[in-house]
Design an enzyme around this catalytic site. Structure first.
Site, mmCIF file in Angstrom:
data_model
loop_
_atom_site.group_PDB
_atom_site.id
_atom_site.type_symbol
_atom_site.label_atom_id
_atom_site.label_comp_id
_atom_site.label_asym_id
_atom_site.label_seq_id
_atom_site.Cartn_x
_atom_site.Cartn_y
_atom_site.Cartn_z
ATOM 1 N N THR A 263 0.869 -1.189 0.000
ATOM 2 C CA THR A 263 0.000 0.000 0.000
ATOM 3 C C THR A 263 0.898 1.229 0.000
ATOM 4 O O THR A 263 2.087 1.141 0.313
ATOM 5 C CB THR A 263 -0.864 0.091 1.265
ATOM 6 O OG1 THR A 263 -0.024 0.426 2.391
ATOM 7 C CG2 THR A 263 -1.604 -1.203 1.540
ATOM 8 N N ASP A 264 0.345 2.378 -0.309
ATOM 9 C CA ASP A 264 1.096 3.602 -0.054
ATOM 10 C C ASP A 264 0.953 3.933 1.436
ATOM 11 O O ASP A 264 0.230 3.272 2.190
ATOM 12 C CB ASP A 264 0.607 4.746 -0.958
ATOM 13 C CG ASP A 264 1.683 5.833 -1.105
ATOM 14 O OD1 ASP A 264 2.626 5.871 -0.279
ATOM 15 O OD2 ASP A 264 1.583 6.662 -2.020
#
Ligand code: BGC
Length: 726
Positions: A263-264
């Site tokens: 994920t960011d």
């Protein structure tokens, strides 16, 4: 039971599976966590079996690796990630390359591969294994803060250059001593948010997504990228990390991506706190696991929540197993269970930032620079010139020159304990320094800043005029700076700010030749400069050797050959101006402004000129599985040796859905001596001309296609022919 995972003769897959079989739920969930290595790292290793840290470097990374390997039950090594975006630029002494947008103007895949390989070497020698690069978002709205991080506006060019960087970072195989994991990002359409506002809603249809935004990622997957980062943005109501169709169906199943998805930064928490599609953090965790994220970046709450979700049967352990297995497999492939567990840093001092690497930075800056104008061949500077005035706020400014993702101050306090403030700037050659060095005793150089990039209260224009009064030429270095580029730094205006344009106008009034050098993260709206400067050099953020490279071009030691990978708008309201527009606009221009960009995609001139003729196709009727082979004569009509970037665009003349008026499908770099002609061959697989119809089917539609070949995307620069797909 034999500890297969420890035995090198078994396959990586068998070793990873064997290890997984031995792990508890807690250990598996721990592997899925990536946390900030500066916050209680020992606790995360010993109590939570964390899989990865980010944003620490050097001895601390090696110390933590030791703890993870020697003081945990299974001794699983950690992966350390960092944003080594244009070189390992958070690290003191490392080689800083031009920004990605700068590098993309080289259209040089070999160069990009080399840059990435050098970066990988410097990263691994500081104990790390993974860079969150390359960025495969497209820069189509110049207001967006992160345009400088992209390869420009075109999906094909971004895919080709991205694949080259993936290969450079990852080497022949991941277990090679200097290979690291690449992480193409941000999946997907992150740059396409409305108003250029970072991280909001990208209102793109699945067809547009498949046609424009996914192809660069497909190219990176085909090049074997080990990881991919999911974007912050939402598409049609779903944040990327919550989008199972995007991450699982498309990326993992259709593209056959075998690496892991990260994920960011706190994407998981954002589902609850910002985007509000989950009423609790627990629900966010459930959503991201179900969607197909494998590693969760900096949402520390994920650990407890995910363990509980599995134990309560809300999340199937199978999903955790799949995610964990993907991560473990990469650790095995990297060699972290074997020779590469501890890097051999003994020679790091002699390799990091060494002359060979600096030279590669210099070469990449040369190739990144685009000459936009050169009226009456005012450049290169000859020995008729005696005295040079260098003016402008970016002439001697290290922070503006290096741009984002380097040591420069950032807005994020939580990320500011890196080496930023300790960075030794003496190895950075500013434009002023480069010019002075090259000028030597042959030319006299005087300097005055004149004004600030932003602050209008700073006005030393008179002083700039004074030093220019007895000079033979004025080099004005203007543009933007770090606070106008990057995450959270979207712009509403693209004009030169502060008193920069006023400075240029006053300098022009002196009647002396005015050379404008642009140091900027992204295209700016500079119609006055285009009309009034005698020459314009677009240098982007040219890295640590930027000053030497700009000087080499100014004095004609190097013939510039960069071509724009991004179009320049004349006015912010004229956007988007990318070249691959769709047909059908009534009138074809604004009532108050032309539709023509200020500078076209693919444009860039040099100290010589080229002539194109004799376009031929090997066959004018082709099947869908054929290759189009075209040949064209390119002549260097001047006397100076140069490199021309030959571009091939295609238009599907009639199609069942609207298709762009032209699309880049191939290019070649050709080196030509003065007067020399070469017959250039370019091959284009017909399969690459596939369109996506309104039912999302992808196929090449039989019919006529136009092929256009030339030195820019501008119609006047292109020679055309028509062929038929049967
Ligand atoms: C950025 C990513 C970056 C990550 C880790 C995020 O805010 O969007 O591009 O890789 O931080 O620093």
């Amino acid at each position: 039971m034999t500890e297969i995972y420890k035995i090198q003769s078994y396959s990586y897959e068998d070793r990873a599976q064997d290890l997984l079989n031995r792990m508890t739920i807690e250990e598996k969930v721990g592997q899925m966590c990536q946390v900030d290595g500066r916050k209680e790292p020992e606790l995360w290793i010993k109590d939570k079996n964390v899989g990865s840290f980010l944003h620490i470097v050097g001895e601390e990374a090696i110390r933590l690796q030791k703890i993870s390997s020697e003081e945990t039950r299974l001794g699983i090594p950690l992966i350390f990630g960092i944003d080594a975006i244009h070189g390992h630029a958070f690290y003191n002494d490392a080689t800083v390359f031009p920004s990605q947008l700068g590098l993309s103007s080289s259209w040089n895949t070999d160069l990009l591969q080399e840059v990435a390989h050098i970066t990988a070497k410097e990263v691994i020698l500081t104990g790390l294994h993974w860079t969150f690069s390359p960025v495969l978002c497209l820069g189509r709205d110049m207001r967006w803060g992160r345009v400088d991080e992209t390869f420009g506006e075109d999906p094909y060019l971004a895919g080709v250059l991205g694949a080259a960087m993936v290969k450079g970072y990852q080497g022949e195989k991941l277990s090679d001593p200097y290979s690291i994991l690449s992480c193409p990002k941000h999946f997907a359409a992150y740059g396409e948010t409305q108003g250029g506002r970072d991280s909001t809603e990208s209102d793109v249809s699945p067809r547009k997504l498949k046609t424009v935004f996914l192809p660069p990622f497909k190219a990176a997957v085909d090049a074997g990228c080990a990881t991919i980062m999911a974007g912050y943005n939402s598409i049609d109501g779903l944040p990327c990390s919550a989008n199972k169709w995007l991450l699982t169906d498309i990326l993992k199943n259709q593209f056959n991506f075998k690496g892991f998805v990260v994920t960011d930064w706190n994407n998981t928490g954002n589902l609850y706190s910002l985007q509000k599609i989950a009423p609790s953090l627990k629900k966010s965790c459930e959503i991201v696991i179900n969607a197909g994220n494998d590693m969760i970046m900096t949402t520390p709450e994920f650990y407890d929540n995910a363990v509980e979700l599995v134990k309560k049967g809300i999340i199937s352990e199978k999903l955790i197993d799949q995610a964990c297995l993907r991560i473990l497999l990469m650790k095995f492939k990297l060699g972290l269970f074997d020779e590469k567990r501890y890097p051999d840093c003994s020679n790091s001092n002699s390799i990091i930032g060494c002359d060979q690497h600096k030279n590669a930075s210099y070469k990449s800056a040369l190739e990144s620079i685009v000459l936009l104008k050169n009226e009456e061949n005012v450049l290169p500077i000859t020995n008729k010139i005696k005295k040079i005035a260098v003016v402008g706020p970016n002439a001697d400014d290290v922070v503006a020159q290096l741009g984002d993702w380097s040591f420069g101050p950032r807005d994020f306090p939580e990320r500011s304990t890196l080496e930023y403030n300790k960075y030794d700037t003496t190895s950075i050659v500013t434009i002023l320094e480069g010019i002075k060095k090259r000028a030597g005793s042959e030319f006299e150089v005087v300097y005055e800043k004149g004004c600030d990039v932003i602050d209008e209260s700073i006005n030393n224009i008179d002083a700039a005029l004074k030093i220019s009064s007895d000079c033979d030429i004025i080099i004005a270095v203007v543009g933007d700076t770090i606070v106008l580029n990057g995450e959270t730094r979207d712009r509403a205006s693209l004009d030169l700010l502060g008193r920069q344009e006023e400075l240029l106008k006053e300098l022009k009034n002196t009647g002396k030749p005015l050379i404008v050098v642009l140091i900027n993260g992204k295209p700016l709206t500079i119609p006055w400069v285009k009309d009034n400067a005698h020459a314009i050099i677009e240098a982007w953020n040219p890295g640590m050797e930027g000053g030497n490279a700009v000087a080499s071009i100014l004095f004609g030691d190097y013939n510039p050959c960069g071509k724009l990978s991004i179009s320049f708008p004349r006015h912010v309201g004229q956007q988007p101006v990318y070249y691959n527009q769709y047909p059908g606009w009534h009138g074809g221009k604004y009532a108050d402004l032309t539709s023509e960009p200020l500078f076209h995609f693919g444009y860039g001139i040099s100290y010589t000129s080229y002539e194109y003729s004799n376009l031929k196709l090997a066959s004018y009727e082709l099947d869908t599985d054929d290759e189009l082979l075209l040949t064209i004569d390119v002549k260097n009509t001047g006397t100076v040796k140069g490199t021309e970037i030959v571009q091939v665009y295609i238009n599907d003349i009639y199609s069942c859905v609207t298709t762009p008026i032209k699309e880049l499908k191939g290019f070649a770099r050709v080196e030509l001596n003065g007067g020399e002609t070469k017959n250039v061959q370019i091959k284009i697989p017909i399969s690459s001309l596939a369109l996506i119809d309104s039912n999302l089917n992808s196929f090449v539609e039989p019919g006529e296609f136009e092929v256009m070949v030339g030195g820019s995307s501008k119609d006047e620069d292109l020679i055309k022919a028509v062929f038929k797909v049967l």
